[in-house]
Design a protein around this motif. Structure first.
Motif, short mmCIF file in Angstrom:
data_model
loop_
_atom_site.label_atom_id
_atom_site.label_comp_id
_atom_site.label_asym_id
_atom_site.label_seq_id
_atom_site.Cartn_x
_atom_site.Cartn_y
_atom_site.Cartn_z
N SER A 1 0.90 -1.22 0.06
CA SER A 1 -0.12 0.08 0.14
C SER A 1 0.77 1.25 -0.04
CB SER A 1 -0.80 0.17 1.17
OG SER A 1 -0.53 -0.42 2.11
N VAL A 2 1.96 1.24 0.73
CA VAL A 2 2.93 2.39 0.57
C VAL A 2 3.24 2.59 -0.96
CG1 VAL A 2 5.13 3.15 0.99
CG2 VAL A 2 3.73 2.15 2.93
N VAL A 3 3.85 1.84 -1.62
CA VAL A 3 4.21 1.58 -3.00
C VAL A 3 3.06 2.14 -4.05
CG1 VAL A 3 5.00 0.55 -5.12
CG2 VAL A 3 5.86 0.12 -2.88
N LEU A 4 1.94 1.83 -3.53
CA LEU A 4 0.64 2.19 -4.37
C LEU A 4 0.33 3.59 -4.20
CD1 LEU A 4 -1.58 -0.83 -3.84
CD2 LEU A 4 -1.00 -0.36 -6.06
N GLU A 5 0.57 4.10 -2.96
CA GLU A 5 0.10 5.40 -2.38
C GLU A 5 1.02 6.34 -3.35
OE1 GLU A 5 -2.24 6.82 -1.68
OE2 GLU A 5 -2.02 8.35 0.00
N GLY A 6 2.33 5.96 -3.22
CA GLY A 6 3.57 6.49 -4.18
C GLY A 6 2.96 6.82 -5.44
N MET B 1 -4.67 14.47 -1.49
CA MET B 1 -3.40 15.14 -1.61
C MET B 1 -2.47 14.53 -0.34
SD MET B 1 -3.26 16.44 -4.58
CE MET B 1 -1.84 17.54 -4.59
N MET B 2 -3.12 13.76 0.44
CA MET B 2 -2.41 13.20 1.52
C MET B 2 -1.90 11.91 1.52
SD MET B 2 -3.15 15.41 4.70
CE MET B 2 -3.30 14.06 6.00
N PHE B 3 -0.60 11.77 1.87
CA PHE B 3 0.01 10.42 1.56
C PHE B 3 -0.39 9.50 2.88
CE2 PHE B 3 3.47 7.27 1.80
CZ PHE B 3 3.62 7.23 0.46
N LYS B 4 -1.57 8.63 2.44
CA LYS B 4 -2.12 7.72 3.40
C LYS B 4 -2.33 6.39 2.97
CE LYS B 4 -6.23 9.78 4.27
NZ LYS B 4 -7.27 10.26 4.94
N PRO B 5 -1.13 5.57 2.93
CA PRO B 5 -1.16 4.08 2.57
C PRO B 5 -2.25 3.40 3.08
CG PRO B 5 0.97 4.61 3.33
CD PRO B 5 0.08 5.70 3.67
N GLU B 6 -2.89 3.61 4.20
CA GLU B 6 -3.93 2.83 4.90
C GLU B 6 -5.14 2.84 4.00
OE1 GLU B 6 -2.01 4.98 6.48
OE2 GLU B 6 -0.79 3.87 7.99
N ARG B 7 -5.34 3.78 3.06
CA ARG B 7 -6.50 3.80 2.30
C ARG B 7 -6.57 2.49 1.37
NH1 ARG B 7 -7.10 8.75 0.05
NH2 ARG B 7 -5.27 9.59 0.49
N PHE B 8 -5.62 2.14 1.21
CA PHE B 8 -5.56 0.41 0.35
C PHE B 8 -5.97 -0.66 1.36
CE2 PHE B 8 -3.29 3.54 -2.32
CZ PHE B 8 -3.77 3.39 -3.59
N LEU B 9 -5.86 -0.53 2.53
CA LEU B 9 -6.05 -1.64 3.40
C LEU B 9 -7.39 -1.92 3.71
CD1 LEU B 9 -2.80 -1.11 5.67
CD2 LEU B 9 -3.26 -2.92 3.55
N ASN B 10 -7.88 -3.42 3.92
CA ASN B 10 -9.28 -3.70 4.44
C ASN B 10 -9.21 -3.42 6.05
OD1 ASN B 10 -10.71 -4.31 1.97
ND2 ASN B 10 -9.37 -6.17 2.08
N GLU B 11 -10.20 -2.68 6.64
CA GLU B 11 -10.27 -2.43 7.87
C GLU B 11 -10.03 -3.65 8.82
OE1 GLU B 11 -12.74 0.41 9.50
OE2 GLU B 11 -12.34 1.93 8.14
N GLU B 12 -10.94 -4.69 8.46
CA GLU B 12 -11.12 -5.82 8.95
C GLU B 12 -9.81 -6.74 9.50
OE1 GLU B 12 -12.97 -6.36 5.60
OE2 GLU B 12 -13.20 -4.37 6.33
N ASP B 13 -9.06 -6.94 8.32
CA ASP B 13 -8.11 -7.74 8.58
C ASP B 13 -6.66 -7.18 8.25
OD1 ASP B 13 -8.49 -7.66 5.86
OD2 ASP B 13 -8.74 -10.05 5.79
N GLY B 14 -6.47 -6.01 7.66
CA GLY B 14 -5.49 -5.49 7.14
C GLY B 14 -4.78 -5.81 5.90
#
Ligand code: HEM
Length: 267
Positions: free
Chosen positions: A114-119, A169-182
């Motif tokens: 998700s860090v790479v995708l956010e990049g 415009m925020m760098f938020k890798p978490e947006r690509f993760l499912n909340e339930e299981d990461g």
């Protein structure tokens, strides 16, 4: 480049060596305006080779720099990523632990992906696709696209659309993760545009970047091992500046300068 072409031309018949990209270009015949065939000119071949080399190196290295800059700027993201990577290391048996994060480890690192995708979403190295054209007049969403008119697709704007992405415009890798299981939300993480066009840093369809799998692999591999081995911080008193500058790709206007120190046991 011209020297390489000359040597390829001279050794053209040495079949045992196999064909390389330049050989294919030398062999290529295009329809000419009189209905016959023509070879590519020397300048066309040089330009194609240079685009190929830049397209395969600048893109990945620029994205890598943007990702590392964000990891220096946002230490909490770097720290979370380091802990994910450390867990992989700890879960390995003693004898299989040769230190390096390997290709097969990458699929167990959802935060890394998700860090790479956010990049790629926030800082795609190309803000436009290569120029395209339609072969006949087409009506798209009420707009006429005339035959052969140049069509530019705005990649960066697509990935920063506030209707699709919260706080784009925020760098938020978490947006690509499912909340339930990461795990990674595969629908959001689809960069091919096959399911829906939400971000297309590699383009979409027939002319999509043929190396997107290789590029993702390189990015994940390098980011993982850079972070595993070293702690990355800004120079004292330095603010990481995320301003952009147009070169072959969109690069950092003020390139990243970082302190890189070996990880200690307690990190
Ligand atoms: C982060 C890395 C990369 C990004 C973001 C990227 C992005 C793109 C984009 C946007 C296009 C144009 C697609 C279109 O116009 O529809 C493209 C085309 C292309 N890319 Fe990449 N690329 C990357 C890495 C690479 C690498 C590593 C290679 C080669 C090893 C490569 C080779 C190519 C080639 C040959 C094309 C032209 C394909 C065609 O015209 O059919 N790219 N890439």
């Amino acid at each position: 480049m011209k020297k390489m072409m000359k040597s390829s031309e001279e050794n053209h018949d040495e079949k045992s060596l196999g064909l390389c990209y330049v050989d294919s270009l030398l062999n290529l015949e295009l329809p000419d305006e009189e209905g016959g065939k023509r070879k590519l000119s020397e300048n066309e071949i040089v330009s194609l080779c240079s685009e190929f080399l830049n397209g395969g190196t600048d893109t990945t290295s620029t994205t890598l720099q943007w990702v590392m800059a964000n990891l220096v700027k946002y230490q909490e993201i770097q720290s979370k990523l380091f802990h994910e990577i450390k867990k992989i290391e700890q879960s390995r048996s003693e004898d299989s632990n040769d230190g390096e994060i390997q290709e097969e480890d990458l699929k167990k690192l959802p935060y890394l992906r998700s860090v790479v995708l956010e990049g790629l979403r926030r800082h795609p190295p190309g803000h436009f696709l290569l120029a395209h054209a339609v072969t006949q007049d087409v009506v798209l969403d009420g707009y006429v696209i005339p035959k052969e008119a140049t069509v530019n697709v705005m990649i960066a704007e697509i990935g920063r659309d506030p209707k699709v992405w919260e706080d784009p415009m925020m760098f938020k890798p978490e947006r690509f993760l499912n909340e339930e299981d990461g795990s990674v939300n595969e629908e959001l993480a689809d960069v091919t545009g096959n399911k829906e066009v939400k971000m297309i840093p590699f383009g979409a369809g027939r002319r999509m970047c043929p190396a997107y799998g290789l590029a993702m692999l390189h990015l994940e591999y390098f980011v993982a091992n850079f972070i595993k081995e070293f702690k990355w911080t800004a120079k004292v008193g330095d603010e990481i500046d995320l301003s952009e500058k147009q070169e072959f790709t969109i690069v950092m206007k003020n390139p990243l300068w970082a302190h890189v120190s070996p990880r200690k046991q307690e990190d």
